[in-house]
Design an enzyme around this catalytic site. Structure first.
Site, PDB file in Angstrom:
ATOM      1  N   CYS A   2       0.832  -1.188   0.000  1.00  0.00           N
ATOM      2  CA  CYS A   2       0.000   0.000   0.000  1.00  0.00           C
ATOM      3  C   CYS A   2       0.874   1.248   0.000  1.00  0.00           C
ATOM      4  CB  CYS A   2      -0.961   0.081   1.196  1.00  0.00           C
ATOM      5  SG  CYS A   2      -1.939  -1.391   1.423  1.00  0.00           S
ATOM      6  N   ARG A  27       3.205  -0.177  -5.195  1.00  0.00           N
ATOM      7  CA  ARG A  27       3.063  -0.801  -3.875  1.00  0.00           C
ATOM      8  C   ARG A  27       1.712  -1.495  -3.715  1.00  0.00           C
ATOM      9  NH1 ARG A  27       6.846   1.932  -0.380  1.00  0.00           N
ATOM     10  NH2 ARG A  27       5.727   1.099   1.397  1.00  0.00           N
ATOM     11  N   TRP A  70      -3.146  -2.621  -1.537  1.00  0.00           N
ATOM     12  CA  TRP A  70      -2.904  -4.028  -1.897  1.00  0.00           C
ATOM     13  C   TRP A  70      -3.587  -4.830  -0.803  1.00  0.00           C
ATOM     14  CZ3 TRP A  70      -0.512  -8.394   0.197  1.00  0.00           C
ATOM     15  CH2 TRP A  70      -0.246  -9.433  -0.718  1.00  0.00           C
ATOM     16  N   ASN A  96      -0.808   1.582   6.086  1.00  0.00           N
ATOM     17  CA  ASN A  96       0.005   0.608   5.361  1.00  0.00           C
ATOM     18  C   ASN A  96       0.573  -0.344   6.407  1.00  0.00           C
ATOM     19  OD1 ASN A  96       1.886  -0.715   3.827  1.00  0.00           O
ATOM     20  ND2 ASN A  96       3.235   1.055   3.551  1.00  0.00           N
ATOM     21  N   GLY A  97       0.377  -1.656   6.222  1.00  0.00           N
ATOM     22  CA  GLY A  97       0.881  -2.613   7.216  1.00  0.00           C
ATOM     23  C   GLY A  97      -0.233  -3.539   7.663  1.00  0.00           C
ATOM     24  N   GLU A 479      15.252 -17.900 -11.138  1.00  0.00           N
ATOM     25  CA  GLU A 479      14.906 -16.498 -11.406  1.00  0.00           C
ATOM     26  C   GLU A 479      14.181 -16.370 -12.749  1.00  0.00           C
ATOM     27  OE1 GLU A 479      14.556 -13.828  -9.913  1.00  0.00           O
ATOM     28  OE2 GLU A 479      14.644 -12.280 -11.454  1.00  0.00           O
ATOM     29  N   LYS A 483      10.409 -14.938 -13.202  1.00  0.00           N
ATOM     30  CA  LYS A 483      10.085 -13.801 -14.078  1.00  0.00           C
ATOM     31  C   LYS A 483       8.913 -14.152 -14.977  1.00  0.00           C
ATOM     32  CE  LYS A 483      12.132 -11.617 -12.690  1.00  0.00           C
ATOM     33  NZ  LYS A 483      11.915 -10.839 -11.549  1.00  0.00           N
ATOM     34  N   GLU A 486       5.652 -14.324 -13.013  1.00  0.00           N
ATOM     35  CA  GLU A 486       5.188 -12.996 -12.597  1.00  0.00           C
ATOM     36  C   GLU A 486       4.494 -12.240 -13.720  1.00  0.00           C
ATOM     37  OE1 GLU A 486       8.167 -11.143  -9.301  1.00  0.00           O
ATOM     38  OE2 GLU A 486       9.117 -11.672 -11.188  1.00  0.00           O
ATOM     39  N   HIS A 502      14.955 -36.727 -11.601  1.00  0.00           N
ATOM     40  CA  HIS A 502      14.363 -37.268 -10.370  1.00  0.00           C
ATOM     41  C   HIS A 502      12.921 -36.800 -10.198  1.00  0.00           C
ATOM     42  CE1 HIS A 502      18.170 -38.945  -9.181  1.00  0.00           C
ATOM     43  NE2 HIS A 502      18.740 -37.787  -9.465  1.00  0.00           N
ATOM     44  N   LYS A 601       5.176  -4.275  -5.645  1.00  0.00           N
ATOM     45  CA  LYS A 601       6.629  -4.162  -5.715  1.00  0.00           C
ATOM     46  C   LYS A 601       7.260  -4.278  -4.338  1.00  0.00           C
ATOM     47  CE  LYS A 601      10.405  -2.746  -8.042  1.00  0.00           C
ATOM     48  NZ  LYS A 601      10.845  -4.052  -8.544  1.00  0.00           N
TER      49      LYS A 601
HETATM   50  C1  G6P Z   1       8.308  -8.547  -4.379  1.00  0.00           C
HETATM   51  C2  G6P Z   1       8.696  -8.112  -5.770  1.00  0.00           C
HETATM   52  C3  G6P Z   1       9.896  -8.928  -6.254  1.00  0.00           C
HETATM   53  C4  G6P Z   1      11.043  -8.766  -5.272  1.00  0.00           C
HETATM   54  C5  G6P Z   1      10.632  -9.156  -3.848  1.00  0.00           C
HETATM   55  C6  G6P Z   1      11.678  -8.747  -2.831  1.00  0.00           C
HETATM   56  O1  G6P Z   1       7.815  -9.839  -4.397  1.00  0.00           O
HETATM   57  O2  G6P Z   1       7.606  -8.289  -6.649  1.00  0.00           O
HETATM   58  O3  G6P Z   1      10.305  -8.453  -7.531  1.00  0.00           O
HETATM   59  O4  G6P Z   1      12.104  -9.587  -5.685  1.00  0.00           O
HETATM   60  O5  G6P Z   1       9.432  -8.467  -3.492  1.00  0.00           O
HETATM   61  O6  G6P Z   1      11.745  -7.352  -2.788  1.00  0.00           O
HETATM   62  P1  G6P Z   1      12.991  -6.530  -2.293  1.00  0.00           P
HETATM   63  O7  G6P Z   1      12.571  -5.097  -2.427  1.00  0.00           O
HETATM   64  O8  G6P Z   1      13.234  -6.923  -0.872  1.00  0.00           O
HETATM   65  O9  G6P Z   1      14.146  -6.874  -3.170  1.00  0.00           O
END
Ligand code: G6P
Length: 606
Positions: A2, A27, A70, A96-97, A479, A483, A486, A502, A601
């Site tokens: 948020c 956010r 969010w 927020n929180g 990773e 990606k 996501e 396996h 984010k």
């Molecule tokens: C969220 C984002 C990811 C990120 C993760 C950790 O899930 O969508 O892209 O890798 O948080 O965030 P940070 O700011 O701690 O790297």
């Protein structure tokens, strides 16, 4: 999660609030709302544009608070959107929180006659404040006393219809930054939302409150002790948070890779001695050379960067290293001692789980270091020492440029320690030399965007993907799969190439493509055999390999090449291919790759 923005001054607040909310949408973006003095509260489901469309023309109020959400408690709906009010409706709260004891508080308040209108945890804050004002407390006292009874994490901003030119804010675990202008003040969850108005800021610490009016700001603790601190000047500019001609932030940020890789090491390379200069670690250099164990913590992409970091620390710095998902680490009983160092990786520097690992480690007497992108963020301020990424603001929700910068910085830290131990000057020079060549090599990867787009298009209807790699390419398989998940919502799994037989190989058929990360490194032959195993079962293979490789084209269905480099650096090159691939698959599926559904984010809730 948020985002919060607030304004008090002489200008109409609505435009400033909407503009700030748009910057903070990363956010959370499932609903939003605002309250401006002298006006009605307005809330809306969906992105900030929906809220904007609902605003009456000519709103004149010069003090207001706004929020982009969010959802944590209660689905995205107008009634669950912030600001929340108490029963009489004169207190407005954005939060927020997460308030962990909200159920007990809500039940108590209900017994005393409060009428709730949302499913959120946040609404209890408004009711608690309102109730105390009704009973004769001042606005300030009511906020402070409320903070004493709520448990959990918060960044809040509160307005009171009866004191229309005042905002009270407070933080614990969810940041609030104060922007100081000319007879005007701004508050926000993040400086990016206010940087176009002022570069003079003050970060509020956990446990502190802030009162702003058009002519004053006052910071105090919840015990009402005044805190005196000097404001800081920040060096961001607004251009850095615009799309710069690209269709999406994600593409812009991938394309920034050459510049990012230069900025992350600028002034930090010592080519003559094969060493790294890391000012942020100087205070703990002795410790770094004597520690016996490193535990890396992070979430999402930052965790996968940590898996590469582990290999760097073991191979170059000779330090046994473990990597833990922050949300798991904090609830486990891990034997720690003074010879263990905790390293947090975080782009935002605000991820709640990662931050709490640092606080926990500090309480146990461990040294802590951070690899953080956002300057002045909570994790950056909490750690004993650290290295900033200097990757610039990352707006696309799925991390791209920050991830490759994390790898580069981790490599430098390992070199910094290794050179004080066993790494020779010539080995160091070789690494530095390759780091210096990296931006040019990344340009050669980016120049293949069109080709990668065509391959992405061809496979964009697939329902599943398997990503495989070994050693340095093993974390990159995770990773790459993350990606794709996501931004395209396609199911994808990262797997160690050797482990594939396996289990996952059972799923392989014509419809289930695999992406093999197979640069010319020490495990090339082994990964090659794994590709053979997939092909023998009719599985399609997209291979990412080193330029000039003659064997891979004879077996893989598609080949994407990266320039030749040393084993340590291949993960940075191959990652960029996978970022472009995920981006184009998402775009071909018609999705909003900058703001994928259900994600945010900055994950500031546990
Ligand atoms: C969220 C984002 C990811 C990120 C993760 C950790 O899930 O969508 O892209 O890798 O948080 O965030 P940070 O700011 O701690 O790297």
């Amino acid at each position: 999660m948020c985002g919060i923005i607030g304004y008090v001054g002489k200008k109409p607040a609505s435009e400033i609030l909407i503009d700030g909310l748009k910057t903070l949408e990363y956010r959370g973006y499932d609903s939003s709302g605002l309250y401006i003095s002298g006006e009605k509260r307005i809330r809306s489901v969906g992105g900030v544009n929906n809220l904007y469309k609902k605003l009456p023309k000519g709103m004149k109020g010069t003090c207001g608070i706004a929020h982009t959400r969010w959802a944590t408690h209660g689905k995205p709906s107008e009634k669950n959107s912030h600001p929340h009010t108490g029963t009489s409706g004169y207190i407005f709260v954005v939060h927020n929180g997460i308030i962990e004891n909200y159920i007990d508080l809500k039940n108590n308040l209900k017994k005393q006659g409060s009428k709730f209108s949302s499913e959120t945890d946040s609404e209890v804050i408004a009711h608690l404040i309102e109730k105390q004002i009704d009973e004769g407390s001042t606005f300030e006292e009511s906020v402070v006393n409320t903070l004493k009874v709520i448990k959990g994490a918060y960044g809040i901003a509160v307005m009171n219809k009866r004191e229309p030119e005042k905002i009270i804010a407070a933080q614990k675990g969810s940041p609030i930054v104060l922007g100081i202008g000319d007879n005007e003040y701004f508050i926000a969850s993040d400086v990016s939302a206010i940087v176009k108005h002022t570069k003079t800021v003050l970060y509020i610490n956990d446990g502190e409150c802030l009162v702003i009016t058009p002519t004053s700001h006052n910071i105090f603790t919840i015990d009402l002790k005044t805190c005196k601190r000097k404001p800081e000047k920040i060096s961001w500019n607004t251009e850095r948070v615009k799309k710069g001609g690209y269709k999406h932030f994600m593409l812009k940020e991938i394309m920034e890779a050459p510049e990012v890789l230069k900025n992350s090491v600028r002034g930090r390379l010592l080519p003559e001695t094969g060493n790294a200069k890391l000012g942020g670690l100087e205070t703990i250099t002795d410790k770094l050379t004597t520690i016996k164990r490193i535990i890396i913590v992070g979430c999402g992409s930052a965790y996968y960067a940590g898996l590469v970091g582990k290999l760097y620390f073991e191979e170059i710095a000779g330090i046994p290293t473990e990597v833990e998902i922050a949300s798991e680490y904090r609830y486990r009983t891990i034997p720690l001692n003074k010879e263990t160092m905790i390293l947090a990786i975080s782009q935002s520097g605000e991820t709640a789980d990662t931050l709490s690992c640092i606080n926990e480690a500090k309480a146990k007497g461990c040294s802590t270091i951070g690899v953080v992108n956002v300057v002045g963020s909570s994790i950056a301020r909490a750690v004993d020492a650290g290295v900033y990424n200097h990757a610039g603001p990352e707006i696309g929700v799925a991390s791209t440029k920050a991830f490759i910068s994390q790898l580069e910085v981790l490599l430098l830290i390992a070199l910094y320690i290794g050179r004080k131990k066993n790494v020779s000057s010539s080995e160091g020079k070789n690494i530095i030399n390759e780091i210096n060549k990296l931006p040019k090599k990344i340009e050669l990867v980016l120049a293949q965007a069109k080709k990668i787009e065509l391959i992405a298009k061809k496979y964009s209807d697939s329902k599943d993907f398997l990503y495989i790699g070994r050693k340095y390419s093993y974390p990159i398989a995770f990773e790459g799969a993350l990606k794709l998940k996501e931004v395209s919502y396609i199911h994808a799994e990262g797997y160690g190439a050797g482990e594939m037989k396996h289990g996952p190989i059972a799923m392989i058929d014509k419809q289930f493509p695999s992406i093999a990360i197979i640069p010319n490194d020490t495990v090339y032959e082994k990964t090659f055999s794994n590709i053979e195993e997939i092909r023998a079962r009719d599985g399609k293979v997209i291979a990412i390999t080193t330029k000039g490789d003659k064997k891979i084209p004879t077996i893989a269905n598609e080949v994407i090449e990266v320039p030749k480099t040393i084993e340590l650096i291949y993960p940075i090159l191959t990652t960029v291919v996978l970022q472009l691939f995920a981006y184009y698959v998402g775009v071909h599926r018609g999705l909003n790759v900058d703001r994928p559904r259900n994600l945010a984010k900055s994950v500031t809730v546990e």
